[in-house]
Design a protein around this motif. Structure first.
Motif, PDB file in Angstrom:
ATOM      1  N   ILE A  30     -18.497  51.397  10.062  1.00 36.95           N
ATOM      2  CA  ILE A  30     -18.812  52.304   8.957  1.00 36.95           C
ATOM      3  C   ILE A  30     -19.759  51.629   7.977  1.00 36.95           C
ATOM      4  CG2 ILE A  30     -17.834  53.462   6.925  1.00 36.95           C
ATOM      5  CD1 ILE A  30     -15.380  54.098   8.711  1.00 36.95           C
ATOM      6  N   ALA A  31     -19.515  50.365   7.667  1.00 38.96           N
ATOM      7  CA  ALA A  31     -20.395  49.630   6.760  1.00 38.96           C
ATOM      8  C   ALA A  31     -21.799  49.528   7.342  1.00 38.96           C
ATOM      9  CB  ALA A  31     -19.822  48.238   6.482  1.00 38.96           C
ATOM     10  N   ASP A  32     -21.899  49.246   8.647  1.00 33.61           N
ATOM     11  CA  ASP A  32     -23.208  49.155   9.301  1.00 33.61           C
ATOM     12  C   ASP A  32     -23.942  50.495   9.255  1.00 33.61           C
ATOM     13  OD1 ASP A  32     -22.613  46.521   9.913  1.00 33.61           O
ATOM     14  OD2 ASP A  32     -22.120  46.927  12.030  1.00 33.61           O
ATOM     15  N   ILE A  33     -23.210  51.564   9.529  1.00 31.42           N
ATOM     16  CA  ILE A  33     -23.816  52.902   9.522  1.00 31.42           C
ATOM     17  C   ILE A  33     -24.285  53.267   8.120  1.00 31.42           C
ATOM     18  CG2 ILE A  33     -23.298  55.362   9.805  1.00 31.42           C
ATOM     19  CD1 ILE A  33     -21.406  54.447  12.149  1.00 31.42           C
ATOM     20  N   LYS A  34     -23.442  53.015   7.116  1.00 29.78           N
ATOM     21  CA  LYS A  34     -23.833  53.307   5.737  1.00 29.78           C
ATOM     22  C   LYS A  34     -25.075  52.522   5.341  1.00 29.78           C
ATOM     23  CE  LYS A  34     -19.392  54.698   3.786  1.00 29.78           C
ATOM     24  NZ  LYS A  34     -18.337  54.360   2.808  1.00 29.78           N
ATOM     25  N   GLN A  35     -25.153  51.271   5.785  1.00 24.19           N
ATOM     26  CA  GLN A  35     -26.314  50.442   5.476  1.00 24.19           C
ATOM     27  C   GLN A  35     -27.569  51.034   6.104  1.00 24.19           C
ATOM     28  OE1 GLN A  35     -27.996  47.993   7.809  1.00 24.19           O
ATOM     29  NE2 GLN A  35     -29.456  47.678   6.174  1.00 24.19           N
ATOM     30  N   LYS A  36     -27.492  51.482   7.354  1.00 20.69           N
ATOM     31  CA  LYS A  36     -28.650  52.080   8.032  1.00 20.69           C
ATOM     32  C   LYS A  36     -29.044  53.402   7.378  1.00 20.69           C
ATOM     33  CE  LYS A  36     -29.351  49.165  11.394  1.00 20.69           C
ATOM     34  NZ  LYS A  36     -30.527  48.317  11.423  1.00 20.69           N
ATOM     35  N   ILE A  37     -28.060  54.205   6.978  1.00 19.54           N
ATOM     36  CA  ILE A  37     -28.358  55.466   6.307  1.00 19.54           C
ATOM     37  C   ILE A  37     -29.110  55.210   5.008  1.00 19.54           C
ATOM     38  CG2 ILE A  37     -27.294  57.402   5.050  1.00 19.54           C
ATOM     39  CD1 ILE A  37     -25.114  57.420   7.249  1.00 19.54           C
ATOM     40  N   ALA A  38     -28.651  54.230   4.247  1.00 20.41           N
ATOM     41  CA  ALA A  38     -29.323  53.894   2.992  1.00 20.41           C
ATOM     42  C   ALA A  38     -30.699  53.305   3.250  1.00 20.41           C
ATOM     43  CB  ALA A  38     -28.463  52.923   2.190  1.00 20.41           C
ATOM     44  N   GLU A  39     -30.811  52.437   4.239  1.00 21.86           N
ATOM     45  CA  GLU A  39     -32.082  51.771   4.549  1.00 21.86           C
ATOM     46  C   GLU A  39     -33.154  52.775   4.956  1.00 21.86           C
ATOM     47  OE1 GLU A  39     -33.726  48.626   7.916  1.00 21.86           O
ATOM     48  OE2 GLU A  39     -31.598  48.625   7.395  1.00 21.86           O
ATOM     49  N   TYR A  40     -32.792  53.766   5.736  1.00 22.47           N
ATOM     50  CA  TYR A  40     -33.766  54.740   6.229  1.00 22.47           C
ATOM     51  C   TYR A  40     -33.733  56.066   5.473  1.00 22.47           C
ATOM     52  CZ  TYR A  40     -34.464  51.518  10.069  1.00 22.47           C
ATOM     53  OH  TYR A  40     -34.755  50.406  10.819  1.00 22.47           O
ATOM     54  N   ASP A  41     -32.894  56.145   4.447  1.00 24.69           N
ATOM     55  CA  ASP A  41     -32.775  57.345   3.621  1.00 24.69           C
ATOM     56  C   ASP A  41     -32.546  58.583   4.485  1.00 24.69           C
ATOM     57  OD1 ASP A  41     -32.619  58.630   1.176  1.00 24.69           O
ATOM     58  OD2 ASP A  41     -34.751  59.154   1.189  1.00 24.69           O
ATOM     59  N   LEU A  42     -31.540  58.502   5.361  1.00 23.97           N
ATOM     60  CA  LEU A  42     -31.240  59.578   6.291  1.00 23.97           C
ATOM     61  C   LEU A  42     -30.362  60.632   5.638  1.00 23.97           C
ATOM     62  CD1 LEU A  42     -30.427  57.379   9.409  1.00 23.97           C
ATOM     63  CD2 LEU A  42     -32.537  58.631   8.956  1.00 23.97           C
ATOM     64  N   THR A  43     -30.543  61.886   6.074  1.00 24.95           N
ATOM     65  CA  THR A  43     -29.707  62.978   5.583  1.00 24.95           C
ATOM     66  C   THR A  43     -28.724  63.399   6.673  1.00 24.95           C
ATOM     67  OG1 THR A  43     -31.182  64.709   6.389  1.00 24.95           O
ATOM     68  CG2 THR A  43     -31.621  63.847   4.168  1.00 24.95           C
ATOM     69  N   ALA A  44     -27.714  64.149   6.274  1.00 22.91           N
ATOM     70  CA  ALA A  44     -26.725  64.640   7.234  1.00 22.91           C
ATOM     71  C   ALA A  44     -27.397  65.538   8.278  1.00 22.91           C
ATOM     72  CB  ALA A  44     -25.618  65.395   6.512  1.00 22.91           C
ATOM     73  N   GLU A  45     -28.363  66.326   7.842  1.00 22.85           N
ATOM     74  CA  GLU A  45     -29.065  67.206   8.768  1.00 22.85           C
ATOM     75  C   GLU A  45     -29.846  66.404   9.809  1.00 22.85           C
ATOM     76  OE1 GLU A  45     -29.203  67.640   5.387  1.00 22.85           O
ATOM     77  OE2 GLU A  45     -27.798  69.327   5.368  1.00 22.85           O
ATOM     78  N   GLU A  46     -30.480  65.322   9.383  1.00 27.59           N
ATOM     79  CA  GLU A  46     -31.225  64.478  10.322  1.00 27.59           C
ATOM     80  C   GLU A  46     -30.299  63.827  11.341  1.00 27.59           C
ATOM     81  OE1 GLU A  46     -35.062  62.882   7.819  1.00 27.59           O
ATOM     82  OE2 GLU A  46     -33.104  62.028   7.307  1.00 27.59           O
ATOM     83  N   LEU A  47     -29.069  63.591  10.941  1.00 26.21           N
ATOM     84  CA  LEU A  47     -28.093  62.979  11.842  1.00 26.21           C
ATOM     85  C   LEU A  47     -27.357  64.013  12.687  1.00 26.21           C
ATOM     86  CD1 LEU A  47     -26.638  60.346   9.372  1.00 26.21           C
ATOM     87  CD2 LEU A  47     -28.153  59.918  11.300  1.00 26.21           C
ATOM     88  N   GLY A  48     -27.632  65.289  12.436  1.00 23.86           N
ATOM     89  CA  GLY A  48     -26.975  66.348  13.194  1.00 23.86           C
ATOM     90  C   GLY A  48     -25.625  66.735  12.649  1.00 23.86           C
ATOM     91  N   PHE A  49     -25.361  66.394  11.388  1.00 20.73           N
ATOM     92  CA  PHE A  49     -24.080  66.713  10.767  1.00 20.73           C
ATOM     93  C   PHE A  49     -24.242  67.806   9.725  1.00 20.73           C
ATOM     94  CE2 PHE A  49     -23.500  62.091  11.756  1.00 20.73           C
ATOM     95  CZ  PHE A  49     -22.606  62.281  12.786  1.00 20.73           C
ATOM     96  N   THR A  50     -24.622  68.992  10.156  1.00 23.13           N
ATOM     97  CA  THR A  50     -24.725  70.093   9.203  1.00 23.13           C
ATOM     98  C   THR A  50     -23.361  70.723   9.069  1.00 23.13           C
ATOM     99  OG1 THR A  50     -25.366  71.608  10.960  1.00 23.13           O
ATOM    100  CG2 THR A  50     -27.139  70.570   9.705  1.00 23.13           C
ATOM    101  N   SER A  51     -23.051  71.186   7.892  1.00 27.21           N
ATOM    102  CA  SER A  51     -21.739  71.778   7.661  1.00 27.21           C
ATOM    103  C   SER A  51     -21.664  73.146   8.309  1.00 27.21           C
ATOM    104  CB  SER A  51     -21.465  71.895   6.166  1.00 27.21           C
ATOM    105  OG  SER A  51     -22.333  72.850   5.600  1.00 27.21           O
ATOM    106  N   ALA A  52     -20.468  73.575   8.624  1.00 27.28           N
ATOM    107  CA  ALA A  52     -20.266  74.880   9.255  1.00 27.28           C
ATOM    108  C   ALA A  52     -20.721  75.992   8.311  1.00 27.28           C
ATOM    109  CB  ALA A  52     -18.807  75.066   9.622  1.00 27.28           C
ATOM    110  N   ALA A  53     -20.571  75.792   7.011  1.00 26.91           N
ATOM    111  CA  ALA A  53     -20.975  76.807   6.047  1.00 26.91           C
ATOM    112  C   ALA A  53     -22.486  76.957   6.005  1.00 26.91           C
ATOM    113  CB  ALA A  53     -20.448  76.447   4.661  1.00 26.91           C
TER     114      ALA A  53
END
Length: 99
Positions: A30-53
């Motif tokens: 989780i720490a590694d993933i959070k670091q990569k998300i911050a490093e590349y400024d990734l969004t949930a949509e870019e990762l394929g995690f869009t909310s059902a709503a």
């Protein structure tokens, strides 16, 4: 050879070790993933995690128009889903509702 009691104690100890090792590795992942998300400024949509709503939903029709009628009972069927028992194995054209 170890007794049943000794083996169950060893098994319990191993279960605890497995759980602790998993917790540690999950925390690191989780720490590694959070670091990569911050490093590349990734969004949930870019990762394929869009909310059902956020996903557009199809509106389902509350009731479909009846296409078939059982002349004996007046029971109807829209043609959607599983065929009713009164229509199974019969010529559906005989039960069509003119309209």
């Amino acid at each position: 050879m170890a007794s049943y009691k000794q083996l169950t104690a060893q098994l319990e100890k191993l279960h605890k070790e497995v759980a602790a090792a998993r917790d540690k590795e999950v925390a690191q992942a989780i720490a590694d993933i959070k670091q990569k998300i911050a490093e590349y400024d990734l969004t949930a949509e870019e990762l394929g995690f869009t909310s059902a709503a956020a996903k557009p939903r199809r509106k389902s029709s509350a009731s479909a128009v009846a296409k078939y009628r059982n002349p004996k009972t007046g029971e109807t069927w829209s043609g959607r889903g599983r065929s009713p028992a009164w229509l199974v194995g019969k010529n559906r054209e005989r039960f069509l509702i003119e309209g």
